[in-house]
Design a protein around this motif. Structure first.
Motif, PDB file in Angstrom:
ATOM      1  N   UNK A   1     -11.785 -16.813  -7.258  1.00  0.00           N
ATOM      2  CA  UNK A   1     -10.849 -15.653  -7.719  1.00  0.00           C
ATOM      3  C   UNK A   1      -9.747 -15.525  -6.958  1.00  0.00           C
ATOM      4  N   UNK A   2      -9.456 -16.348  -6.485  1.00  0.00           N
ATOM      5  CA  UNK A   2      -8.005 -16.018  -5.307  1.00  0.00           C
ATOM      6  C   UNK A   2      -8.196 -14.793  -4.780  1.00  0.00           C
ATOM      7  N   UNK A   3      -9.103 -14.084  -4.089  1.00  0.00           N
ATOM      8  CA  UNK A   3      -9.082 -12.943  -3.435  1.00  0.00           C
ATOM      9  C   UNK A   3      -8.442 -13.439  -1.935  1.00  0.00           C
ATOM     10  N   UNK A   4      -7.399 -12.545  -1.591  1.00  0.00           N
ATOM     11  CA  UNK A   4      -6.701 -12.933  -0.450  1.00  0.00           C
ATOM     12  C   UNK A   4      -6.393 -11.673   0.469  1.00  0.00           C
ATOM     13  N   UNK A   5      -5.743 -11.860   1.467  1.00  0.00           N
ATOM     14  CA  UNK A   5      -5.319 -10.643   2.243  1.00  0.00           C
ATOM     15  C   UNK A   5      -4.071 -10.541   2.645  1.00  0.00           C
ATOM     16  N   UNK A   6      -3.362  -9.566   3.256  1.00  0.00           N
ATOM     17  CA  UNK A   6      -2.050  -9.400   3.496  1.00  0.00           C
ATOM     18  C   UNK A   6      -2.125  -8.020   4.375  1.00  0.00           C
ATOM     19  N   UNK A   7      -1.070  -7.740   5.151  1.00  0.00           N
ATOM     20  CA  UNK A   7      -0.653  -6.653   5.887  1.00  0.00           C
ATOM     21  C   UNK A   7       0.190  -5.634   5.084  1.00  0.00           C
ATOM     22  N   UNK A   8      -0.350  -4.489   4.970  1.00  0.00           N
ATOM     23  CA  UNK A   8       0.253  -3.524   4.046  1.00  0.00           C
ATOM     24  C   UNK A   8      -0.259  -1.968   5.077  1.00  0.00           C
ATOM     25  N   UNK A   9       0.818  -1.359   5.351  1.00  0.00           N
ATOM     26  CA  UNK A   9       0.535   0.157   6.106  1.00  0.00           C
ATOM     27  C   UNK A   9      -0.132  -0.286   7.530  1.00  0.00           C
ATOM     28  N   UNK A  10       0.502  -1.277   8.006  1.00  0.00           N
ATOM     29  CA  UNK A  10       0.117  -1.561   9.461  1.00  0.00           C
ATOM     30  C   UNK A  10      -1.286  -1.903   9.484  1.00  0.00           C
ATOM     31  N   UNK A  11      -2.110  -2.391   8.443  1.00  0.00           N
ATOM     32  CA  UNK A  11      -3.252  -2.976   8.566  1.00  0.00           C
ATOM     33  C   UNK A  11      -3.487  -4.291   7.587  1.00  0.00           C
ATOM     34  N   UNK A  12      -4.464  -4.966   7.965  1.00  0.00           N
ATOM     35  CA  UNK A  12      -4.982  -5.989   7.096  1.00  0.00           C
ATOM     36  C   UNK A  12      -5.761  -5.444   5.995  1.00  0.00           C
ATOM     37  N   UNK A  13      -5.175  -5.802   4.819  1.00  0.00           N
ATOM     38  CA  UNK A  13      -5.958  -5.236   3.504  1.00  0.00           C
ATOM     39  C   UNK A  13      -6.355  -6.313   2.506  1.00  0.00           C
TER      40      UNK A  13
ATOM     41  N   UNK B   1       0.750 -11.761 -11.898  1.00  0.00           N
ATOM     42  CA  UNK B   1       1.596 -10.752 -12.483  1.00  0.00           C
ATOM     43  C   UNK B   1       1.435  -9.266 -12.003  1.00  0.00           C
ATOM     44  N   UNK B   2       0.218  -9.314 -11.196  1.00  0.00           N
ATOM     45  CA  UNK B   2      -0.248  -7.875 -10.793  1.00  0.00           C
ATOM     46  C   UNK B   2      -0.794  -8.144  -9.372  1.00  0.00           C
ATOM     47  N   UNK B   3      -0.800  -7.250  -8.462  1.00  0.00           N
ATOM     48  CA  UNK B   3      -1.640  -7.456  -7.150  1.00  0.00           C
ATOM     49  C   UNK B   3      -1.969  -5.888  -6.923  1.00  0.00           C
ATOM     50  N   UNK B   4      -3.421  -5.829  -6.431  1.00  0.00           N
ATOM     51  CA  UNK B   4      -4.019  -4.553  -6.116  1.00  0.00           C
ATOM     52  C   UNK B   4      -4.573  -4.743  -4.694  1.00  0.00           C
ATOM     53  N   UNK B   5      -4.590  -3.715  -3.911  1.00  0.00           N
ATOM     54  CA  UNK B   5      -4.611  -3.813  -2.672  1.00  0.00           C
ATOM     55  C   UNK B   5      -5.905  -2.994  -2.183  1.00  0.00           C
ATOM     56  N   UNK B   6      -6.600  -2.950  -1.102  1.00  0.00           N
ATOM     57  CA  UNK B   6      -7.685  -2.162  -0.850  1.00  0.00           C
ATOM     58  C   UNK B   6      -7.956  -2.499   0.548  1.00  0.00           C
ATOM     59  N   UNK B   7      -7.990  -0.959   1.187  1.00  0.00           N
ATOM     60  CA  UNK B   7      -8.339  -1.074   2.682  1.00  0.00           C
ATOM     61  C   UNK B   7      -9.811  -0.878   2.687  1.00  0.00           C
ATOM     62  N   UNK B   8     -10.313  -0.884   4.215  1.00  0.00           N
ATOM     63  CA  UNK B   8     -11.682  -0.834   4.307  1.00  0.00           C
ATOM     64  C   UNK B   8     -12.141   0.760   4.236  1.00  0.00           C
ATOM     65  N   UNK B   9     -11.236   1.692   4.119  1.00  0.00           N
ATOM     66  CA  UNK B   9     -11.653   2.946   3.736  1.00  0.00           C
ATOM     67  C   UNK B   9     -11.644   3.174   2.300  1.00  0.00           C
ATOM     68  N   UNK B  10     -11.575   2.225   1.557  1.00  0.00           N
ATOM     69  CA  UNK B  10     -11.510   2.210   0.057  1.00  0.00           C
ATOM     70  C   UNK B  10     -10.331   3.071  -0.696  1.00  0.00           C
ATOM     71  N   UNK B  11      -9.331   2.730  -0.093  1.00  0.00           N
ATOM     72  CA  UNK B  11      -8.152   3.322  -0.601  1.00  0.00           C
ATOM     73  C   UNK B  11      -7.500   2.136  -1.333  1.00  0.00           C
ATOM     74  N   UNK B  12      -7.006   2.607  -2.459  1.00  0.00           N
ATOM     75  CA  UNK B  12      -6.466   1.444  -3.483  1.00  0.00           C
ATOM     76  C   UNK B  12      -4.856   1.770  -3.549  1.00  0.00           C
TER      77      UNK B  12
END
Length: 250
Positions: free
Chosen positions: A61-73, A85-96
């Protein structure tokens, strides 16, 4: 469930082109390099494993990671014909959060090409959980559930911004004979199922009733991922193959 509203057929409407505009802003195209995406770390793989999601499923499913807002998400890549065509991010605190000015499509769109049965869930984790149970013909809505069912008449496709992802995916829904609504067991999840059925056609929509968390409680599992985490693969499989026989009331 409420009745009395006419249901526009998705299969009578032209699909929106992926290069169309959103307002005055052109929809963006992405690459993994542009978004600075990379394979997920062992730490994140362990986190997914705690929720019964395997490395194989993450990679397919090509689930990946990147650095956003000074953290790995976590980065959930939404793809059409393999292209992001779209990318959605989630941190460990369940913020999307997500990239702006993107085409609205379901998560996992390419997995329902030619499918006669389509399963719709309420989140990316639920789509991954369905795959662990053997169901790849599954998509997730991109932006969660409404708080309640609208009492208004259905808007035109051009005005139906909340559910634009359906109209943008028309070509995949028009060949489906059965659509299984496996939304969350809470009230917003029930409202989402109703809103989807109003648009997709009640005559081909079926509801999943999630099983109880244990034999000692009447509390239901909330969604596919909780079902998978608490009850393991066999019970999730049964919750689809047996409990999907409840058709939405007209």
């Amino acid at each position: 469930m409420s009745a009395g509203h006419s249901t526009p057929k998705l299969n009578t409407l032209a699909s929106k082109n992926a290069t169309s505009n959103t307002g005055d802003t052109a929809i963006r195209n992405f690459t993994e390099e542009y978004l600075k995406l990379e394979p997920i770390s062992d730490e994140l793989r362990d986190y997914f494993a705690s929720r019964m999601i395997s490395r194989k499923t993450l990679e397919r499913n090509a689930v990946m990671q990147t650095i956003r807002r000074n953290q790995i998400v976590i980065a959930f890549t939404y793809r059409r014909n393999g292209k992001i065509v779209r990318c959605k991010y989630r941190d460990v605190h369940k913020h999307f959060w997500q990239e702006k000015h993107c085409e609205k499509i379901p998560y996992g769109l390419d997995d329902i090409k030619g499918a006669r049965d389509i399963i719709i869930v309420e989140g990316e984790f639920d789509k991954l959980a369905m795959e662990e149970a053997g169901y790849r013909n599954c998509i997730s809505v991109p932006e969660g559930a409404p708080s309640k069912v609208s009492t208004n008449e259905l808007p035109t496709p051009e005005q139906d911004k909340k559910y634009e992802f359906l109209w943008n995916s028309n070509e995949h829904f028009e060949q489906a004979s059965r659509i299984i609504l496996a939304t969350d067991a809470d009230k917003p999840g029930q409202a989402l199922a109703e809103e989807l059925a109003r648009r997709l056609g009640r005559e081909r929509c079926w509801r999943v009733t999630w099983p109880r968390k244990s034999e000692t409680t009447n509390e239901l599992c909330k969604d596919a991922n909780e079902d998978l985490s608490k009850l393991k693969y066999k019970q999730l499989l049964n919750s689809i193959s047996i409990r999907s026989c409840l058709i939405i009331e007209c």
